[in-house]
Scaffold this active site. Structure first.
Site, PDB file in Angstrom:
ATOM      1  N   ASN A   1     -15.425  -1.710   5.678  1.00  0.00           N
ATOM      2  CA  ASN A   1     -14.342  -1.697   6.959  1.00  0.00           C
ATOM      3  C   ASN A   1     -14.688  -0.656   7.963  1.00  0.00           C
ATOM      4  O   ASN A   1     -15.290   0.513   7.442  1.00  0.00           O
ATOM      5  CB  ASN A   1     -13.032  -1.192   6.124  1.00  0.00           C
ATOM      6  N   GLY A   2     -14.542  -1.302   8.995  1.00  0.00           N
ATOM      7  CA  GLY A   2     -14.714  -0.308  10.385  1.00  0.00           C
ATOM      8  C   GLY A   2     -15.682  -0.906  11.330  1.00  0.00           C
ATOM      9  O   GLY A   2     -16.863  -1.490  11.041  1.00  0.00           O
ATOM     10  N   GLU A   3     -15.038  -1.145  12.505  1.00  0.00           N
ATOM     11  CA  GLU A   3     -15.893  -1.677  13.714  1.00  0.00           C
ATOM     12  C   GLU A   3     -16.443  -3.024  13.573  1.00  0.00           C
ATOM     13  O   GLU A   3     -17.172  -3.463  14.355  1.00  0.00           O
ATOM     14  CB  GLU A   3     -16.694  -0.694  13.895  1.00  0.00           C
TER      15      GLU A   3
ATOM     16  N   LYS B   1      -8.208   2.703  -0.560  1.00  0.00           N
ATOM     17  CA  LYS B   1      -8.865   2.681   0.427  1.00  0.00           C
ATOM     18  C   LYS B   1      -9.196   4.066   0.957  1.00  0.00           C
ATOM     19  O   LYS B   1      -8.473   4.680   0.878  1.00  0.00           O
ATOM     20  CB  LYS B   1      -7.832   2.036   1.581  1.00  0.00           C
TER      21      LYS B   1
ATOM     22  N   CYS C   1      -5.663   7.539   5.975  1.00  0.00           N
ATOM     23  CA  CYS C   1      -4.908   7.931   7.236  1.00  0.00           C
ATOM     24  C   CYS C   1      -5.361   9.178   7.889  1.00  0.00           C
ATOM     25  O   CYS C   1      -5.097  10.186   7.080  1.00  0.00           O
ATOM     26  CB  CYS C   1      -3.417   7.826   6.934  1.00  0.00           C
TER      27      CYS C   1
ATOM     28  N   GLY D   1      -9.449  -4.697  10.577  1.00  0.00           N
ATOM     29  CA  GLY D   1      -8.133  -3.925  10.855  1.00  0.00           C
ATOM     30  C   GLY D   1      -7.821  -4.270  12.242  1.00  0.00           C
ATOM     31  O   GLY D   1      -7.292  -5.414  12.660  1.00  0.00           O
ATOM     32  N   ARG D   2      -8.391  -3.621  13.213  1.00  0.00           N
ATOM     33  CA  ARG D   2      -7.955  -3.905  14.829  1.00  0.00           C
ATOM     34  C   ARG D   2      -8.630  -5.022  15.216  1.00  0.00           C
ATOM     35  O   ARG D   2      -8.027  -5.704  15.929  1.00  0.00           O
ATOM     36  CB  ARG D   2      -8.535  -2.586  15.577  1.00  0.00           C
TER      37      ARG D   2
ATOM     38  N   GLN E   1       0.854  -1.047   0.013  1.00  0.00           N
ATOM     39  CA  GLN E   1      -0.091   0.104   0.102  1.00  0.00           C
ATOM     40  C   GLN E   1       0.899   1.255   0.140  1.00  0.00           C
ATOM     41  O   GLN E   1       1.777   1.244   0.637  1.00  0.00           O
ATOM     42  CB  GLN E   1      -0.889  -0.061   1.340  1.00  0.00           C
TER      43      GLN E   1
HETATM   44  C1  LIG Z   1      -2.399   1.511  14.754  1.00  0.00           C
HETATM   45  C2  LIG Z   1      -3.322   1.643  13.328  1.00  0.00           C
HETATM   46  C3  LIG Z   1      -2.436   1.603  12.157  1.00  0.00           C
HETATM   47  C4  LIG Z   1      -3.075   1.437  10.869  1.00  0.00           C
HETATM   48  N1  LIG Z   1      -2.309   1.561   9.660  1.00  0.00           N
HETATM   49  C5  LIG Z   1      -3.015   1.652   8.527  1.00  0.00           C
HETATM   50  C6  LIG Z   1      -2.307   1.439   7.480  1.00  0.00           C
HETATM   51  O1  LIG Z   1      -1.041   1.332   7.249  1.00  0.00           O
HETATM   52  N2  LIG Z   1      -3.146   1.518   6.140  1.00  0.00           N
HETATM   53  C7  LIG Z   1      -4.409   1.349   6.012  1.00  0.00           C
HETATM   54  O2  LIG Z   1      -5.127   1.298   4.900  1.00  0.00           O
HETATM   55  N3  LIG Z   1      -5.030   1.393   7.327  1.00  0.00           N
HETATM   56  C8  LIG Z   1      -4.505   1.420   8.539  1.00  0.00           C
HETATM   57  N4  LIG Z   1      -5.205   1.448   9.643  1.00  0.00           N
HETATM   58  C9  LIG Z   1      -6.595   1.521   9.895  1.00  0.00           C
HETATM   59  C10 LIG Z   1      -7.274   0.236   9.440  1.00  0.00           C
HETATM   60  O3  LIG Z   1      -7.017  -0.500   8.438  1.00  0.00           O
HETATM   61  C11 LIG Z   1      -9.083   0.327   9.654  1.00  0.00           C
HETATM   62  O4  LIG Z   1      -9.272   1.335   8.274  1.00  0.00           O
HETATM   63  C12 LIG Z   1      -9.229   0.919  10.827  1.00  0.00           C
HETATM   64  O5  LIG Z   1      -8.583   0.487  11.869  1.00  0.00           O
HETATM   65  C13 LIG Z   1     -10.989   0.780  10.826  1.00  0.00           C
HETATM   66  O6  LIG Z   1     -11.273  -0.552  10.666  1.00  0.00           O
HETATM   67  P1  LIG Z   1     -11.164  -1.635  12.133  1.00  0.00           P
HETATM   68  O7  LIG Z   1     -12.344  -0.875  12.908  1.00  0.00           O
HETATM   69  O8  LIG Z   1     -11.385  -2.847  11.773  1.00  0.00           O
HETATM   70  O9  LIG Z   1      -9.814  -1.327  12.706  1.00  0.00           O
HETATM   71  C14 LIG Z   1      -4.540   1.467  10.754  1.00  0.00           C
HETATM   72  C15 LIG Z   1      -5.216   1.713  12.301  1.00  0.00           C
HETATM   73  C16 LIG Z   1      -4.618   1.550  13.270  1.00  0.00           C
HETATM   74  C17 LIG Z   1      -5.385   1.553  14.560  1.00  0.00           C
END
Ligand SMILES: Cc1cc2nc3c(=O)[nH]c(=O)nc-3n(C[C@H](O)[C@H](O)[C@H](O)COP(=O)(O)O)c2cc1C
Length: 309
Positions: free
Chosen positions: A188-190, A128, A87, A212-213, A57
């Site tokens: 994506n998200g939550e 994204k 970001c 993600g998380r 990415q």
């Molecule tokens: C510490 C951290 C680093 C992240 N780094 C990236 C990244 O490098 N590229 C990206 O597309 N998203 C990054 N994200 C965002 C996640 O990919 C995702 O979009 C966001 O956390 C929401 O999804 P979730 O609720 O499943 O975590 C990051 C999120 C966190 C918390």
């Protein structure tokens, strides 16, 4: 997730694809070693050790240099390229990167088109984005701009930059985006549980999901989403994985590919996220969060593993 964590999480199963942390593109041709550091998988046919496909990415705002660096990533083996327009970090947004660009539909169109035109036709380009910087009503125009510029898939983090990571995620916008676009829209998200995914699907209609998380908090989440009969991880499984992660970080340290503070920061980050995934997570995070000494940290993890057996 860094490469060692991707190796562990994808080995659990359920993932079709994983993406590097963003490579920040400044107006220069980045050295190859940068891509190799962000994506050691490139040396393994762009797959994690368990065989999950991996891609690079990029994040940046200079169309030409985004294209030049995308080409380098592809030459080194990335089978597709993902562009980050999500970001929220202040330092990144201040230098015209990430979600701030969602205020400039023309520019994000130009960046995407320039990268698309530079890449070989058989290399997919995906994007994204968040719903917007502070105003979610721009989401359709931006999504259409990405599609028009040649993106073949769009991952949407269903929040604006100003929403940061605060729940809820506004999945219903994804339905409108999906209905306006011909290309795949990935939600994506939550999403932390099967139940979250069911609600996300009902609200967005998206059949594809990026986590993600949740994937860090519960490495078995994708496996559980795909197979309701899969055996969920116990705390002992998590502790064993944590120990393995420490071993992989130690290998990096011994090869001079990271320093001691990297190893400590990364293990604490994972433990921090695990608070959401396991009842025992908060106590273990509390026990290590102020420790600065690597031996003390692994000592606490090992004794937690001993008493959990
Ligand atoms: C510490 C951290 C680093 C992240 N780094 C990236 C990244 O490098 N590229 C990206 O597309 N998203 C990054 N994200 C965002 C996640 O990919 C995702 O979009 C966001 O956390 C929401 O999804 P979730 O609720 O499943 O975590 C990051 C999120 C966190 C918390």
């Amino acid at each position: 997730m860094d490469a060692p964590l991707r190796a562990l999480v994808t080995a659990v199963g359920g993932y079709d694809l994983c993406t590097s942390e963003f490579v920040r593109v400044t107006p220069q041709r980045l050295p190859e070693r940068v891509f190799r550091r962000f994506g050691p998988e490139l040396a393994n046919h762009s797959k994690t050790p368990s065989g999950t496909p991996f891609r690079i990415q990029l994040l940046g705002s200079d169309p030409e240099y985004m294209a030049i660096n995308a080409l380098t990533a592809v030459r080194l083996g990335s089978p597709s390229i993902d562009l980050n327009f999500g970001c929220p970090a202040k330092t990144v947004n201040k230098s015209q990167g990430g979600s701030i660009l969602l205020k400039q539909t023309d520019l994000i169109h130009r960046i995407t088109r320039c990268v698309r035109d530079a890449l070989p036709a058989d290399i997919p380009l995906t994007v994204k984005m968040r719903l917007g910087y502070d105003d979610p009503s721009v989401c359709i125009d931006n999504a259409l701009a990405f599609q028009d510029a040649g993106a073949s898939e769009l991952v949407v983090h269903a929040r604006t930059k100003t929403d940061a990571y605060r729940p809820p995620a506004h999945w219903h916008y994804l339905r409108d985006i999906r209905e306006a676009l011909d290309i795949n829209v990935v939600a994506n998200g939550e999403v932390w549980t099967r139940d979250d995914w069911r609600r996300c699907y009902e609200s967005s209609g998206c059949e594809h999901l990026m986590i993600g998380r949740g994937a860090v908090a519960r490495p078995d989440l994708a496996m559980q989403l795909k197979d309701p009969d899969a055996q969920p991880w116990q705390w002992t499984d998590f502790l064993a994985a944590l120990n393995r992660y420490w071993a992989l970080l130690t290998q990096l340290l011994e090869r001079g590919e990271c320093n001691e503070s990297y190893r400590i920061i990364r293990i604490k980050q994972w433990l921090n996220q695990s608070q959401r995934g396991f009842d025992e997570g908060p106590a273990l995070f509390e026990a290590v969060k102020r420790l600065r000494d690597a031996d003390a940290i692994i000592g606490v993890i090992n004794s937690a593993a001993k008493s959990a057996r």
